[in-house]
Scaffold this motif. Structure first.
Motif, PDB file in Angstrom:
ATOM      1  N   ALA A  27       0.829  -1.206   0.000  1.00  0.00           N
ATOM      2  CA  ALA A  27       0.000   0.000   0.000  1.00  0.00           C
ATOM      3  C   ALA A  27       0.863   1.256   0.000  1.00  0.00           C
ATOM      4  N   ARG A  28       1.985   1.230   0.727  1.00  0.00           N
ATOM      5  CA  ARG A  28       2.861   2.398   0.793  1.00  0.00           C
ATOM      6  C   ARG A  28       3.582   2.656  -0.533  1.00  0.00           C
ATOM      7  N   THR A  29       3.887   1.599  -1.253  1.00  0.00           N
ATOM      8  CA  THR A  29       4.661   1.760  -2.493  1.00  0.00           C
ATOM      9  C   THR A  29       3.799   1.792  -3.750  1.00  0.00           C
ATOM     10  N   GLY A  30       2.578   1.244  -3.657  1.00  0.00           N
ATOM     11  CA  GLY A  30       1.741   1.144  -4.838  1.00  0.00           C
ATOM     12  C   GLY A  30       2.183   0.052  -5.794  1.00  0.00           C
ATOM     13  N   LEU A  36       8.864  -5.298  -6.301  1.00  0.00           N
ATOM     14  CA  LEU A  36       9.740  -4.532  -5.413  1.00  0.00           C
ATOM     15  C   LEU A  36      11.061  -5.232  -5.115  1.00  0.00           C
ATOM     16  N   PHE A  37      11.073  -6.578  -5.215  1.00  0.00           N
ATOM     17  CA  PHE A  37      12.231  -7.337  -4.764  1.00  0.00           C
ATOM     18  C   PHE A  37      12.831  -8.167  -5.896  1.00  0.00           C
ATOM     19  N   ASP A  38      14.162  -8.225  -5.900  1.00  0.00           N
ATOM     20  CA  ASP A  38      14.887  -9.043  -6.875  1.00  0.00           C
ATOM     21  C   ASP A  38      14.927 -10.505  -6.474  1.00  0.00           C
ATOM     22  N   LEU A  39      14.755 -10.768  -5.189  1.00  0.00           N
ATOM     23  CA  LEU A  39      14.790 -12.132  -4.666  1.00  0.00           C
ATOM     24  C   LEU A  39      13.866 -12.202  -3.467  1.00  0.00           C
ATOM     25  N   VAL A  40      12.993 -13.212  -3.443  1.00  0.00           N
ATOM     26  CA  VAL A  40      12.095 -13.437  -2.312  1.00  0.00           C
ATOM     27  C   VAL A  40      12.385 -14.823  -1.760  1.00  0.00           C
ATOM     28  N   ALA A  41      12.784 -14.882  -0.488  1.00  0.00           N
ATOM     29  CA  ALA A  41      13.125 -16.146   0.160  1.00  0.00           C
ATOM     30  C   ALA A  41      12.133 -16.437   1.271  1.00  0.00           C
ATOM     31  N   GLY A  42      11.822 -17.719   1.450  1.00  0.00           N
ATOM     32  CA  GLY A  42      10.891 -18.065   2.511  1.00  0.00           C
ATOM     33  C   GLY A  42      11.102 -19.474   3.016  1.00  0.00           C
ATOM     34  N   THR A  43      10.793 -19.646   4.288  1.00  0.00           N
ATOM     35  CA  THR A  43      10.810 -20.959   4.933  1.00  0.00           C
ATOM     36  C   THR A  43       9.438 -21.236   5.516  1.00  0.00           C
ATOM     37  N   SER A  44       8.947 -22.452   5.324  1.00  0.00           N
ATOM     38  CA  SER A  44       7.689 -22.899   5.917  1.00  0.00           C
ATOM     39  C   SER A  44       6.561 -21.946   5.501  1.00  0.00           C
ATOM     40  N   THR A  45       5.849 -21.358   6.458  1.00  0.00           N
ATOM     41  CA  THR A  45       4.779 -20.429   6.086  1.00  0.00           C
ATOM     42  C   THR A  45       5.327 -19.274   5.259  1.00  0.00           C
ATOM     43  N   ARG A 302      -0.231  -3.630  15.369  1.00  0.00           N
ATOM     44  CA  ARG A 302       0.546  -2.891  16.373  1.00  0.00           C
ATOM     45  C   ARG A 302       1.987  -2.694  15.883  1.00  0.00           C
ATOM     46  N   LEU A 303       2.551  -3.730  15.278  1.00  0.00           N
ATOM     47  CA  LEU A 303       3.899  -3.620  14.714  1.00  0.00           C
ATOM     48  C   LEU A 303       3.939  -2.554  13.617  1.00  0.00           C
ATOM     49  N   ILE A 304       2.957  -2.579  12.734  1.00  0.00           N
ATOM     50  CA  ILE A 304       2.905  -1.617  11.628  1.00  0.00           C
ATOM     51  C   ILE A 304       2.800  -0.192  12.161  1.00  0.00           C
ATOM     52  N   ALA A 305       1.970   0.013  13.174  1.00  0.00           N
ATOM     53  CA  ALA A 305       1.804   1.357  13.740  1.00  0.00           C
ATOM     54  C   ALA A 305       3.080   1.823  14.443  1.00  0.00           C
ATOM     55  N   THR A 306       3.708   0.906  15.186  1.00  0.00           N
ATOM     56  CA  THR A 306       4.906   1.257  15.937  1.00  0.00           C
ATOM     57  C   THR A 306       6.078   1.558  15.014  1.00  0.00           C
ATOM     58  N   ARG A 307       6.158   0.814  13.911  1.00  0.00           N
ATOM     59  CA  ARG A 307       7.309   0.951  12.996  1.00  0.00           C
ATOM     60  C   ARG A 307       6.923   1.703  11.721  1.00  0.00           C
ATOM     61  N   ALA A 308       5.916   2.562  11.794  1.00  0.00           N
ATOM     62  CA  ALA A 308       5.429   3.259  10.596  1.00  0.00           C
ATOM     63  C   ALA A 308       6.531   4.066   9.914  1.00  0.00           C
ATOM     64  N   ALA A 309       7.334   4.759  10.699  1.00  0.00           N
ATOM     65  CA  ALA A 309       8.410   5.566  10.108  1.00  0.00           C
ATOM     66  C   ALA A 309       9.434   4.684   9.403  1.00  0.00           C
ATOM     67  N   ASP A 310       9.754   3.531  10.008  1.00  0.00           N
ATOM     68  CA  ASP A 310      10.699   2.603   9.387  1.00  0.00           C
ATOM     69  C   ASP A 310      10.123   2.027   8.096  1.00  0.00           C
ATOM     70  N   ASP A 312       7.934   3.489   6.150  1.00  0.00           N
ATOM     71  CA  ASP A 312       7.997   4.560   5.148  1.00  0.00           C
ATOM     72  C   ASP A 312       9.397   4.648   4.539  1.00  0.00           C
ATOM     73  N   HIS A 313      10.400   4.564   5.395  1.00  0.00           N
ATOM     74  CA  HIS A 313      11.790   4.658   4.930  1.00  0.00           C
ATOM     75  C   HIS A 313      12.136   3.496   4.003  1.00  0.00           C
ATOM     76  N   VAL A 314      11.738   2.285   4.405  1.00  0.00           N
ATOM     77  CA  VAL A 314      11.998   1.109   3.574  1.00  0.00           C
ATOM     78  C   VAL A 314      11.269   1.236   2.239  1.00  0.00           C
ATOM     79  N   ALA A 315      10.039   1.720   2.270  1.00  0.00           N
ATOM     80  CA  ALA A 315       9.274   1.892   1.028  1.00  0.00           C
ATOM     81  C   ALA A 315       9.996   2.844   0.075  1.00  0.00           C
ATOM     82  N   GLU A 316      10.517   3.947   0.602  1.00  0.00           N
ATOM     83  CA  GLU A 316      11.258   4.893  -0.230  1.00  0.00           C
ATOM     84  C   GLU A 316      12.508   4.256  -0.829  1.00  0.00           C
TER      85      GLU A 316
END
Length: 323
Positions: A27-30, A36-45, A302-310, A312-316
């Protein structure tokens, strides 16, 4: 400019937390995650989410928005982590065989991931598993699959394999494309609950010397103490389930420590919650009760609200890197 990596931890039903964080980032980046990512890694879920965000739709763009994947947990989770009375009896309540059968899990993965093969992913995808017969890590790498048909698994097969947490689901028996011995695969969390370091190593191969940026999404840090008085008297039967939690949580924390030191705050961005609030979300992999599903969503918000500034920075930064 940097090679951008998204890494998503394992954690069963707690995957709803990174799904909601990803929805917020989109939502922040549209833009969709695969854009957005060149590589997406995941384990389990996290491996399930990694596969799902990279599936192409009919228009050639990502089929699923991250917000759509929240439904995977809300709608499919209760069925995936449900046991019939017959299965409870046959498994001796999970002592004699796996805790859950995999019918609901496999059906959900096939609905969300279809017949897409790893080589068709819209961005590089790395999914971790462990092969029991050769006793070695097994990585599903979309870019390798494009070069080597014998490694080109269906993404739903890769997701089923990485989700096969020991004692929860039976190992995934996967036919090797084009022949060869079948693979017996279990959850990559046995060695890489947080696959960020695996992805970092792959990035060094893909683009030697190029700067790397990692966004790492956790599924909630475990905090339930194991009392010495209890553990001192445990034998094999009592240690099995707690040991899995210790291995999964300990390996994730270790990778977080290593990458924080290797890359620093501008190259490594970790978003994690601590599940320690009284009456809050459970840290169990399989608590898909309505109350816990709501509590997990509350923790994510709660995590999203607490780290909103971070965020935003990552989105930029991601938009700058994407160009």
């Amino acid at each position: 400019m940097a090679l951008t990596i998204l890494s998503i931890d394992g954690g069963g039903i707690r995957g709803i937390i990174p799904a909601l964080v990803l929805a917020d980032l989109e939502a922040r980046t549209g833009r969709r995650t695969a854009e957005l990512f060149d590589l997406v890694a995941g384990t389990s879920t996290g491996g399930i989410l990694a596969a799902a965000v990279a599936i192409p739709g009919a228009d050639g763009r990502p089929r699923h928005a991250a917000a759509d994947l929240v439904a995977l947990y809300l709608e499919e989770g209760p069925a995936i982590f449900s046991r019939s009375l017959g299965h409870r009896i046959d498994s001796a309540w999970g002592v004699l065989e796996e805790k859950y059968d995999d019918d609901a899990l496999t059906a959900a993965l096939r609905r969300y991931l279809g017949e897409t093969r790893a080589s068709q992913a819209l961005t590089r995808v790395l999914i971790t598993a462990y092969e029991l017969q050769t006793r070695a890590p097994y990585f599903v790498k979309s870019w390798r699959a494009a070069e080597d048909p014998s490694r080109d698994l269906m993404l739903w097969q890769a997701a089923r394999a990485t989700a096969a947490a020991p004692t929860y689901f039976e190992p995934a028996l996967v036919a090797t494309p084009g022949g060869g011995p079948d693979l017996s695969l279990v959850d990559g969390g046995v060695f890489a609950t947080n696959p960020s370091l695996c992805a970092f190593a792959e990035a060094a191969r893909i683009a030697p010397g190029e700067p790397v940026r990692i966004v790492s999404l956790g599924t909630g840090k475990l905090t339930r103490p194991i009392r010495h008085a209890d553990a001192a008297g445990w034998g094999l039967a009592q240690w099995v389930r707690p040991l899995i939690d210790v291995i999964f949580d300990g390996s994730a924390d270790t990778v977080d420590y290593q990458l924080d030191h290797l890359l620093g705050a501008e190259r490594y961005h970790r978003f994690q919650v601590v599940l320690d609030r009284a009456g809050g979300a459970s840290d169990a992999l399989d608590d898909a009760s309505p109350g816990n599903l709501q509590a997990l969503q509350d923790e994510a918000r709660r995590l999203i609200a607490t780290r909103a500034a971070d965020l935003d920075h990552v989105a930029e930064l991601l938009l700058e890197d994407a160009g």
